[in-house]
Structure formats: C-alpha cells, structure tokens
Design an enzyme around this catalytic site. Sequence first.
Site, PDB file in Angstrom:
ATOM      1  N   SER A  52      69.787 -16.777 -60.516  1.00  0.00           N
ATOM      2  CA  SER A  52      68.678 -17.272 -61.348  1.00  0.00           C
ATOM      3  C   SER A  52      67.496 -17.651 -60.473  1.00  0.00           C
ATOM      4  O   SER A  52      66.377 -17.798 -60.974  1.00  0.00           O
ATOM      5  CB  SER A  52      69.136 -18.478 -62.177  1.00  0.00           C
ATOM      6  OG  SER A  52      69.763 -19.445 -61.358  1.00  0.00           O
ATOM      7  N   ASP A  90      76.132 -16.927 -55.601  1.00  0.00           N
ATOM      8  CA  ASP A  90      76.163 -15.709 -56.415  1.00  0.00           C
ATOM      9  C   ASP A  90      76.062 -14.467 -55.550  1.00  0.00           C
ATOM     10  O   ASP A  90      75.281 -14.438 -54.593  1.00  0.00           O
ATOM     11  CB  ASP A  90      74.930 -15.699 -57.337  1.00  0.00           C
ATOM     12  CG  ASP A  90      75.289 -15.912 -58.794  1.00  0.00           C
ATOM     13  OD1 ASP A  90      76.485 -15.822 -59.142  1.00  0.00           O
ATOM     14  OD2 ASP A  90      74.363 -16.168 -59.582  1.00  0.00           O
ATOM     15  N   GLU A 188      79.201 -17.441 -70.274  1.00  0.00           N
ATOM     16  CA  GLU A 188      77.801 -17.679 -70.656  1.00  0.00           C
ATOM     17  C   GLU A 188      77.512 -17.106 -72.040  1.00  0.00           C
ATOM     18  O   GLU A 188      77.769 -15.921 -72.315  1.00  0.00           O
ATOM     19  CB  GLU A 188      76.876 -17.038 -69.609  1.00  0.00           C
ATOM     20  CG  GLU A 188      75.395 -17.239 -69.919  1.00  0.00           C
ATOM     21  CD  GLU A 188      74.481 -16.957 -68.738  1.00  0.00           C
ATOM     22  OE1 GLU A 188      74.977 -16.703 -67.620  1.00  0.00           O
ATOM     23  OE2 GLU A 188      73.250 -17.006 -68.946  1.00  0.00           O
TER      24      GLU A 188
HETATM   25  O1  KIV Z   1      72.444 -17.458 -61.700  1.00  0.00           O
HETATM   26  C1  KIV Z   1      72.778 -18.496 -62.292  1.00  0.00           C
HETATM   27  O2  KIV Z   1      72.116 -19.531 -62.235  1.00  0.00           O
HETATM   28  C2  KIV Z   1      74.005 -18.460 -63.077  1.00  0.00           C
HETATM   29  C3  KIV Z   1      74.278 -19.618 -63.995  1.00  0.00           C
HETATM   30  C4  KIV Z   1      73.413 -19.534 -65.161  1.00  0.00           C
HETATM   31  C5  KIV Z   1      75.712 -19.725 -64.364  1.00  0.00           C
HETATM   32  O3  KIV Z   1      74.740 -17.520 -63.019  1.00  0.00           O
END
Ligand code: KIV
Length: 271
Positions: A52, A90, A188
Amino acid sequence: MSEANNHGAMTIPALLAMKQRGERIAALTAYDASMARLADRAGVDLVLVGDSLGMVIQGHASTLPVRLEDVAYHTAAVRRGLERALLVADLPFLSYPDRESAFLAARRLIGECGAAMLKLEGAGYVIELVAALVEREVPVCGHLGLTPQSVLRLGGYRLQAREEDAQRRLAADALALVEAGISALVLECVPSELARRLARELPVPVIGIGAGPGCDGQILVSYDLLGISPGRRPRFCRDFLAGRGSVSEAFAAYVRAVKEGDFPSAAETLA
Ligand code: KIV
C-alpha cells in the site's frame, strides 16, 4: 516456555497463542521508523510494511508499481522503530514469479532488512511458493479476498466472495495455504460470516480488513486510520485521529477498540 523472545518482542508462536486464548491481534501498516515507533508504543502487535506504500507514500493509483527495493527500504526503516511488534513485509507485484526470486526476496527482506515474516497475495501458483519458502524457514502470511495486486482482473477495490461458489473457492484456497505452512492469513473485504467461519476453523491467526468483527485480529492502513490517505476513506475504516490530539492517541484508541471488540462496528462491516 514464554512465547516472546528474550527481548520481550512478539514472535510467531506468541501470535498463535493470542488466537488460542481469544486475545484479538491489533495490526497496522507503517512505512517509516517514527510512525513504527508510535505504533509499537501504542501496543500494536504486528506491523506490516504493505505494498500500500505505492498508494499512500508514492502517490500511485495502485500497488502495482511498487518494487522489491521500495519494500526493502521501508522495511529497514520500520525495523529501526520497533521494539515489540512483529514485523511483516509484503512481496510486491511480480517480485516472486518463481522459487529463486522468492528466495532472494526473502533473503533481502528478512536477512538484510529485519522482517520476521513475508506476506504473499493469492493462491494458485503461490501455494507452491509458500511451501518452498516455509520449507526453508521463511515464515509466510497469506492474503486472500480482495488482493490489490489483482486489481486489473478484479476491475476495482470492492467486496469479494459474495456468492457461495466464490466462498467455497476462497475457503479451499485458505486451507491449501494452511497446508503449505502459512503462519497467519489476511482476509480483505470478504463477507463477515465467511471470515468468522474461517477464523474459527483455521489453525492460524486470521487478520481481517473489511472482513467484519469475527476475525482473530484486525489490520488497517495507518494513513486510512489517521484520515490522511488520498481519496475517500473506505467504509470499513474509522478515522481514529478525529477528536484526538495526537497520532499516538489515535493508535492507542485503535488498539483498544480492536482488543475490546469495538472495531469494526456493524456500520464498518461491508456484508
Ligand atoms: O499493502 C497493505 O497495506 C496490505 C494491507 C491492506 C493488509 O496488504
């Protein structure tokens, strides 16, 4: 045996123990050391360096342009701000097309930047990669439902798995990820009854975002929680800064609301 490590920091077994004793997990995204420190001190259990960051830090319209190097830069910064919370990073869009690239990404984000777990979106070919990573002692968090890296196919950011068929497929994917060895699962934007059932049935912590109050924990994008993300705030999110004097107070209020089951409310539950 204590589930925390020698420094009192959160561990993966500690996260699992929270699920087992019914203590809700409060999770947040962070992208820099200062914000991470505030989240940590507010009692956030898990901090995610989410892709994100492509939208809230870099100003892109989606997470697709984010590079592994971007996540690495922010993960190393967040690491310096944390004392207790578990750090998850991530894997961005197409940064893990095969085992070798997934291993190199793990080496970079865990070995060099200090993450304790990687989050991978989706199922399908990802299942085999998860198993290969776990076999090499890389802890993995799955991510199902609305997977933002699939936005081109999905056509937008909206509730997933509305129909029974899609719910059955999602439940089968979740089980396959568990069998591949995930240590946690983010759900999500899925119907709350599906999320509640999966949290009850799966042996790993299920952390929801836009998935209702029945999950083992909740996660939000910190900028959404503070009401400073560009665009409209998602309906499943609350502005915790409104009426409060500081970011620290907003984070503490979020942690309290998650732990006490006050967040998300019925109005903040999509279906
Ligand atoms: O990238 C992110 O912030 C996420 C969250 C929304 C779980 O994957």
